[in-house]
Design an enzyme around this catalytic site. Structure first.
Site, mmCIF file in Angstrom:
data_model
loop_
_atom_site.group_PDB
_atom_site.id
_atom_site.type_symbol
_atom_site.label_atom_id
_atom_site.label_comp_id
_atom_site.label_asym_id
_atom_site.label_seq_id
_atom_site.Cartn_x
_atom_site.Cartn_y
_atom_site.Cartn_z
ATOM 1 N N GLU A 210 0.887 -1.175 0.000
ATOM 2 C CA GLU A 210 0.000 0.000 0.000
ATOM 3 C C GLU A 210 0.918 1.216 0.000
ATOM 4 O OE1 GLU A 210 -3.255 0.047 -0.161
ATOM 5 O OE2 GLU A 210 -3.716 -2.060 0.155
ATOM 6 N N CYS A 244 -1.839 9.583 2.383
ATOM 7 C CA CYS A 244 -1.424 8.993 1.102
ATOM 8 C C CYS A 244 -2.356 9.360 -0.039
ATOM 9 C CB CYS A 244 -1.329 7.472 1.225
ATOM 10 S SG CYS A 244 -2.882 6.723 1.733
HETATM 11 P P1 NAD Z 1 8.166 4.807 4.966
HETATM 12 O O1 NAD Z 1 8.149 4.006 3.721
HETATM 13 O O2 NAD Z 1 9.321 5.695 5.223
HETATM 14 O O3 NAD Z 1 8.044 3.873 6.257
HETATM 15 C C1 NAD Z 1 7.039 2.884 6.400
HETATM 16 C C2 NAD Z 1 7.573 1.772 7.284
HETATM 17 O O4 NAD Z 1 8.715 1.187 6.644
HETATM 18 C C3 NAD Z 1 8.017 2.198 8.671
HETATM 19 O O5 NAD Z 1 7.565 1.248 9.621
HETATM 20 C C4 NAD Z 1 9.540 2.205 8.583
HETATM 21 O O6 NAD Z 1 10.171 1.836 9.784
HETATM 22 C C5 NAD Z 1 9.827 1.166 7.514
HETATM 23 N N1 NAD Z 1 11.032 1.490 6.738
HETATM 24 C C6 NAD Z 1 11.501 2.735 6.427
HETATM 25 N N2 NAD Z 1 12.623 2.653 5.698
HETATM 26 C C7 NAD Z 1 12.888 1.333 5.549
HETATM 27 C C8 NAD Z 1 13.930 0.592 4.886
HETATM 28 N N3 NAD Z 1 14.914 1.204 4.245
HETATM 29 N N4 NAD Z 1 13.871 -0.753 4.936
HETATM 30 C C9 NAD Z 1 12.876 -1.388 5.566
HETATM 31 N N5 NAD Z 1 11.874 -0.739 6.210
HETATM 32 C C10 NAD Z 1 11.877 0.594 6.205
HETATM 33 O O7 NAD Z 1 6.790 5.624 4.947
HETATM 34 P P2 NAD Z 1 6.296 6.691 5.992
HETATM 35 O O8 NAD Z 1 7.149 7.914 5.906
HETATM 36 O O9 NAD Z 1 6.086 6.075 7.326
HETATM 37 O O10 NAD Z 1 4.838 7.010 5.386
HETATM 38 C C11 NAD Z 1 4.650 7.889 4.337
HETATM 39 C C12 NAD Z 1 4.482 7.166 3.015
HETATM 40 O O11 NAD Z 1 3.532 6.128 3.137
HETATM 41 C C13 NAD Z 1 3.932 8.064 1.917
HETATM 42 O O12 NAD Z 1 4.577 7.779 0.705
HETATM 43 C C14 NAD Z 1 2.462 7.693 1.844
HETATM 44 O O13 NAD Z 1 1.864 7.965 0.594
HETATM 45 C C15 NAD Z 1 2.529 6.235 2.135
HETATM 46 N N6 NAD Z 1 1.268 5.747 2.691
HETATM 47 C C16 NAD Z 1 0.509 4.909 1.951
HETATM 48 C C17 NAD Z 1 -0.718 4.484 2.445
HETATM 49 C C18 NAD Z 1 -1.616 3.552 1.654
HETATM 50 O O14 NAD Z 1 -2.527 2.989 2.247
HETATM 51 N N7 NAD Z 1 -1.406 3.375 0.376
HETATM 52 C C19 NAD Z 1 -1.132 4.890 3.709
HETATM 53 C C20 NAD Z 1 -0.322 5.734 4.429
HETATM 54 C C21 NAD Z 1 0.885 6.160 3.924
#
Ligand code: NAD
Length: 465
Positions: A210, A244
């Site tokens: 997602e 998002c």
């Molecule tokens: P992110 O991708 O930075 O982090 C999400 C999760 O991944 C966190 O738990 C984090 O610890 C982990 N993570 C971060 N970097 C990582 C890596 N290098 N390797 C493994 N795991 C890692 O996202 P965010 O900043 O928490 O959220 C914002 C993003 O999420 C935006 O792009 C938004 O559009 C998206 N989002 C999507 C939805 C959806 O339902 N489609 C919902 C909410 C947010």
């Protein structure tokens, strides 16, 4: 228990977990429901307020409400979703019957982001648990108080071998992704989604991704642009644009631009007053990194394109950036390079519908294409002329409140769908079952291939299809 121990415990328990009765699973989920309707609501709201200043009313509306709504849909439908489904039997397979039988995938990992940390953690956890899986949840490190509260809540209700929370940052996520799971449900950025999918491929583990992206909005010539401006402004600046499916950028027909601007201005004053930085209902940016990223974007956009039409103020101490709207900024500039994910809104005017359509199609497929229009012809042209996870017409954001609608992206905005039955199926292996009850067809058609059998095969080929 350390990470290895909890993973091993859940993996060992997965076959037994799969055998748990629906009654047991629903009982556990009901305990969670009662906790969320009771004292846990306040505890979680306090934690979220500490993490990024969200008002308790908004926590109730956008976190607790959708989580409970999804639990209700699970409670009402789990029996039906879990039941075997008979499928048709073609004539040559007489004497047999076929079914699909949903079964749990096994041990599952849920990785959640920070922007709706309760709903985006608990919703997949509950769906996976309902489907009969073990669940390990890794919430975001950027909402530490909420993540700690979630860990406590889950430990209060579930046994560690069936559902558990591990907290931590990228290091913990990286360690988890090295391990073998049967399904990974990831919500977050497209960049990290690629890392998750690569790690999952080592174990041929299925994924739900997602992700995010730049969701555009088109306000066409037939729209009530004043109303559209109000709805877009409400949607964009809720959670300070950290959603998002927030409208990322807007295309407004040139003849409707002034109406649209009036609508935006009206709703911003009404919701957050003259100084949104002081408004207790206006959320702050989640952390310093994101505050710096957005402040730099704002500065660059101002340098490239001049002052915004509204907003443009920042307050580092409070980590707030006022709702900011740019009219016709540079299309190659800072605002259009990546998903904004904050309270900055570029608005572009256009004269021919083909212009926004071309620009939308030149980018990766977004999560949503929003359309404001009274013209069925234009709505159809935009829907058919673009690809996206969803379309919403004459409203923004509210499509997510219908938990009967599958939610997810396509291409760079995601893989797989969540919510309701679609979400349940992500955590399920829809196993096929074939039962031979009577005389099997191979008795007739097996070698030696006599001329009679050859004729029969030809007759079937000619007449059966
Ligand atoms: P992110 O991708 O930075 O982090 C999400 C999760 O991944 C966190 O738990 C984090 O610890 C982990 N993570 C971060 N970097 C990582 C890596 N290098 N390797 C493994 N795991 C890692 O996202 P965010 O900043 O928490 O959220 C914002 C993003 O999420 C935006 O792009 C938004 O559009 C998206 N989002 C999507 C939805 C959806 O339902 N489609 C919902 C909410 C947010």
């Amino acid at each position: 228990m350390n990470l290895d121990q909890i993973i091993a415990l859940q993996r060992a328990n997965a076959p037994a977990q799969a055998q748990t009765s629906l009654k047991y699973r629903l009982h556990k989920l009901d305990q969670l429901r009662r906790a969320l309707q009771g004292h846990w609501q306040g505890k979680l709201a306090d934690a979220l307020h500490e993490d990024f200043g969200k008002s308790p009313v908004e926590v109730g509306l956008t976190e607790i409400f959708p989580t409970l709504d999804n639990l209700k849909i699970i409670r009402k439908n789990l029996k039906r979703w879990s039941a075997p489904q008979k499928v048709k039997t073609p004539l040559p397979l007489f004497g047999s019957s076929s079914y699909t039988q949903p079964e749990p995938k096994g041990s599952t990992l849920v990785i959640a982001p920070w922007n709706y940390p309760i709903f985006l953690s608990l919703h997949p956890l509950c769906t996976s648990f309902a489907a009969g899986n073990t669940v390990l949840l890794k919430p975001s490190e950027h909402t530490p108080k909420t993540s700690a509260a979630l860990a406590e809540l889950v430990a209060e209700i579930f046994k560690p071998e069936e559902a558990s929370v591990v907290t931590g940052g990228v290091d913990v996520s990286t360690a988890l992704l090295k391990e073998r799971f049967d399904h990974i449900f990831f919500t977050g950025s497209t960049a990290v989604g690629k890392i998750v999918m690569e790690a999952a491929s080592k174990h041929l583990c299925s994924v739900t991704l997602e992700l995010g992206g730049k969701s555009p909005t088109i306000v066409d010539e037939s729209a009530n642009a004043f109303e559209a401006g109000q709805r877009v402004a409400w949607a964009k600046f809720t959670n300070a644009g950290q959603i998002c499916i927030a409208p990322d950028h807007i295309y407004v027909h040139a003849r409707k631009l002034e109406d649209f601007k009036r609508g935006v201005a009206k709703v911003l004053i009404k919701q957050y007053g003259e100084d949104p930085i002081q408004s207790k209902d206006y959320v702050r940016v989640v952390n310093e990194n994101h505050f710096d990223r957005l402040s730099t974007m704002l500065q660059q956009a101002t340098q490239e394109s001049g002052a915004p039409f509204i907003g443009g103020a920042t307050h580092a101490g409070k980590r707030k950036i006022t709702p900011t709207v740019f009219i016709n900024p540079s299309k190659d500039g800072a605002l259009m390079k990546e998903e904004i994910f904050g309270p900055l809104l570029p608005v572009f005017s256009y004269t021919e519908l083909s212009e926004p359509l071309q620009e939308i199609n030149a980018r990766e497929h977004p999560l949503v294409v929003y359309i404001y229009s009274k013209s069925k012809r234009n709505i159809r042209a935009i829907q058919q002329g673009t690809r996206a996870g969803a379309t919403a017409v004459n409203m923004s954001l509210l499509q997510i409140a219908n938990n009967y609608l599958p939610f997810g992206g396509t291409g760079h905005s995601g893989i797989g769908k969540t919510n309701g039955h679609a979400g349940f199926m992500e955590f399920t292996n829809n196993r096929s079952a074939f039962y031979q009850w009577g005389f099997p067809v191979n008795k007739i058609l097996a070698p030696p291939y006599t001329s009679g059998k050859a004729k029969l095969v030809q007759r079937l080929i000619k007449n059966l299809f």
